[in-house]
Write a protein that holds these residues in place. Structure first.
Motif, short mmCIF file in Angstrom:
data_model
loop_
_atom_site.label_atom_id
_atom_site.label_comp_id
_atom_site.label_asym_id
_atom_site.label_seq_id
_atom_site.Cartn_x
_atom_site.Cartn_y
_atom_site.Cartn_z
N ASN A 152 0.83 -1.20 0.00
CA ASN A 152 0.00 0.00 0.00
C ASN A 152 0.87 1.25 0.00
O ASN A 152 0.57 2.22 -0.70
CB ASN A 152 -0.94 0.01 1.20
N ARG A 153 1.95 1.24 0.77
CA ARG A 153 2.86 2.39 0.79
C ARG A 153 3.49 2.59 -0.58
O ARG A 153 3.57 3.71 -1.08
CB ARG A 153 3.94 2.21 1.85
N ILE A 154 3.94 1.50 -1.19
CA ILE A 154 4.57 1.60 -2.51
C ILE A 154 3.58 2.15 -3.52
O ILE A 154 3.92 3.03 -4.33
CB ILE A 154 5.12 0.23 -2.96
N ILE A 155 2.35 1.68 -3.49
CA ILE A 155 1.33 2.15 -4.43
C ILE A 155 1.10 3.65 -4.24
O ILE A 155 1.12 4.42 -5.21
CB ILE A 155 0.01 1.36 -4.24
N LEU A 156 0.88 4.08 -3.01
CA LEU A 156 0.58 5.50 -2.77
C LEU A 156 1.78 6.39 -3.06
O LEU A 156 1.62 7.49 -3.60
CB LEU A 156 0.07 5.69 -1.34
N GLN A 157 2.98 5.94 -2.72
CA GLN A 157 4.17 6.74 -3.04
C GLN A 157 4.34 6.88 -4.54
O GLN A 157 4.66 7.96 -5.04
CB GLN A 157 5.41 6.12 -2.40
N LEU B 32 1.96 6.73 -6.81
CA LEU B 32 0.91 7.61 -7.31
C LEU B 32 1.20 9.08 -7.01
O LEU B 32 0.80 9.95 -7.79
CB LEU B 32 -0.45 7.21 -6.72
N GLN B 33 1.88 9.37 -5.94
CA GLN B 33 2.26 10.75 -5.66
C GLN B 33 3.23 11.26 -6.72
O GLN B 33 3.24 12.44 -7.03
CB GLN B 33 2.86 10.88 -4.26
N ASP B 34 4.01 10.36 -7.28
CA ASP B 34 4.98 10.75 -8.32
C ASP B 34 4.34 10.88 -9.70
O ASP B 34 4.73 11.73 -10.49
CB ASP B 34 6.12 9.73 -8.41
N VAL B 35 3.37 10.01 -10.02
CA VAL B 35 2.82 9.96 -11.38
C VAL B 35 1.37 10.42 -11.49
O VAL B 35 0.89 10.60 -12.60
CB VAL B 35 2.95 8.55 -11.99
N SER B 36 0.66 10.58 -10.41
CA SER B 36 -0.74 11.01 -10.34
C SER B 36 -1.72 9.97 -10.86
O SER B 36 -2.63 9.58 -10.16
CB SER B 36 -0.97 12.33 -11.07
N VAL B 37 -1.59 9.54 -12.12
CA VAL B 37 -2.50 8.54 -12.70
C VAL B 37 -1.66 7.45 -13.35
O VAL B 37 -0.67 7.73 -14.02
CB VAL B 37 -3.43 9.17 -13.76
N THR B 38 -2.09 6.19 -13.15
CA THR B 38 -1.36 5.07 -13.73
C THR B 38 -2.32 3.89 -13.92
O THR B 38 -3.52 4.03 -13.73
CB THR B 38 -0.16 4.69 -12.84
N SER B 39 -1.77 2.76 -14.26
CA SER B 39 -2.57 1.54 -14.45
C SER B 39 -2.17 0.50 -13.42
O SER B 39 -1.07 0.56 -12.86
CB SER B 39 -2.33 0.98 -15.85
N PRO B 40 -3.04 -0.50 -13.18
CA PRO B 40 -2.65 -1.59 -12.28
C PRO B 40 -1.39 -2.31 -12.77
O PRO B 40 -0.55 -2.72 -11.96
CB PRO B 40 -3.87 -2.52 -12.30
N GLN B 41 -1.23 -2.44 -14.07
CA GLN B 41 -0.05 -3.11 -14.62
C GLN B 41 1.23 -2.32 -14.30
O GLN B 41 2.25 -2.91 -13.93
CB GLN B 41 -0.19 -3.29 -16.14
N ASP B 42 1.17 -1.00 -14.44
CA ASP B 42 2.32 -0.17 -14.11
C ASP B 42 2.64 -0.26 -12.62
O ASP B 42 3.80 -0.36 -12.23
CB ASP B 42 2.08 1.28 -14.51
N LEU B 43 1.61 -0.24 -11.79
CA LEU B 43 1.83 -0.38 -10.35
C LEU B 43 2.46 -1.73 -10.02
O LEU B 43 3.37 -1.80 -9.19
CB LEU B 43 0.51 -0.24 -9.59
N ALA B 44 2.01 -2.78 -10.67
CA ALA B 44 2.57 -4.12 -10.43
C ALA B 44 4.04 -4.16 -10.82
O ALA B 44 4.86 -4.74 -10.10
CB ALA B 44 1.77 -5.17 -11.19
N ARG B 45 4.38 -3.56 -11.95
CA ARG B 45 5.80 -3.50 -12.35
C ARG B 45 6.61 -2.72 -11.31
O ARG B 45 7.72 -3.14 -10.94
CB ARG B 45 5.94 -2.85 -13.73
N HIS B 46 6.06 -1.62 -10.85
CA HIS B 46 6.76 -0.81 -9.85
C HIS B 46 6.96 -1.60 -8.56
O HIS B 46 8.02 -1.53 -7.94
CB HIS B 46 5.99 0.49 -9.60
N ILE B 47 5.95 -2.35 -8.15
CA ILE B 47 6.05 -3.16 -6.93
C ILE B 47 7.13 -4.23 -7.10
O ILE B 47 7.95 -4.43 -6.20
CB ILE B 47 4.69 -3.79 -6.57
N THR B 48 7.16 -4.92 -8.24
CA THR B 48 8.16 -5.98 -8.43
C THR B 48 9.57 -5.42 -8.40
O THR B 48 10.51 -6.11 -8.03
CB THR B 48 7.93 -6.77 -9.73
N GLU B 49 9.72 -4.15 -8.76
CA GLU B 49 11.04 -3.52 -8.73
C GLU B 49 11.42 -3.01 -7.34
O GLU B 49 12.60 -2.81 -7.06
CB GLU B 49 11.08 -2.34 -9.71
N ASN B 50 10.43 -2.81 -6.45
CA ASN B 50 10.69 -2.13 -5.19
C ASN B 50 10.28 -2.88 -3.93
O ASN B 50 10.43 -2.36 -2.84
CB ASN B 50 9.98 -0.77 -5.19
#
Length: 105
Positions: free
Chosen positions: A18-23, A25-43
């Motif tokens: 949840n922290r990774i998702i919200l952080q 989103l603060q950087d990109v404002s709008v995204t997709s679940p797929q982009d969030l999943a990629r970001h999570i796997t990296e972080n």
């Protein structure tokens, strides 16, 4: 009422994804679940394959965050937008400061 909101935000932010998702989103404002999943796997050290992360966040994390007004999640459009506000931003910054302070020790 404010104390209850703080407790809810703290409980939600106790989950690293949840922290990774919200952080993010603060950087990109709008995204997709797929982009969030990629970001999570990296972080996130305990992340799984991107496809598995997409399923996990679509069925668990995104609905929870949306139910509490921290994000706007449009499943039909495949978009996720930050709506977390000042309280969540303040808590996330505090967590970041604590994380940095603990890594220095």
């Amino acid at each position: 009422m404010v104390g209850q909101k703080i407790n809810v935000v703290l409980k939600i932010l106790s989950r690293p994804r949840n922290r990774i998702i919200l952080q993010h989103l603060q950087d990109v404002s709008v995204t997709s679940p797929q982009d969030l999943a990629r970001h999570i796997t990296e972080n996130h050290p305990d992340s799984t394959a991107v496809d598995a992360e997409v399923i996990r966040i679509q069925h668990d994390h995104l609905p929870l965050l949306a139910d509490h007004g921290l994000i706007a999640y449009d499943q039909d459009m495949g978009t996720v937008r930050d709506e977390s506000g000042e309280l969540t931003d303040h808590v996330l910054r505090s967590i970041d400061k604590l994380t940095v302070a603990n890594s220095i020790d």
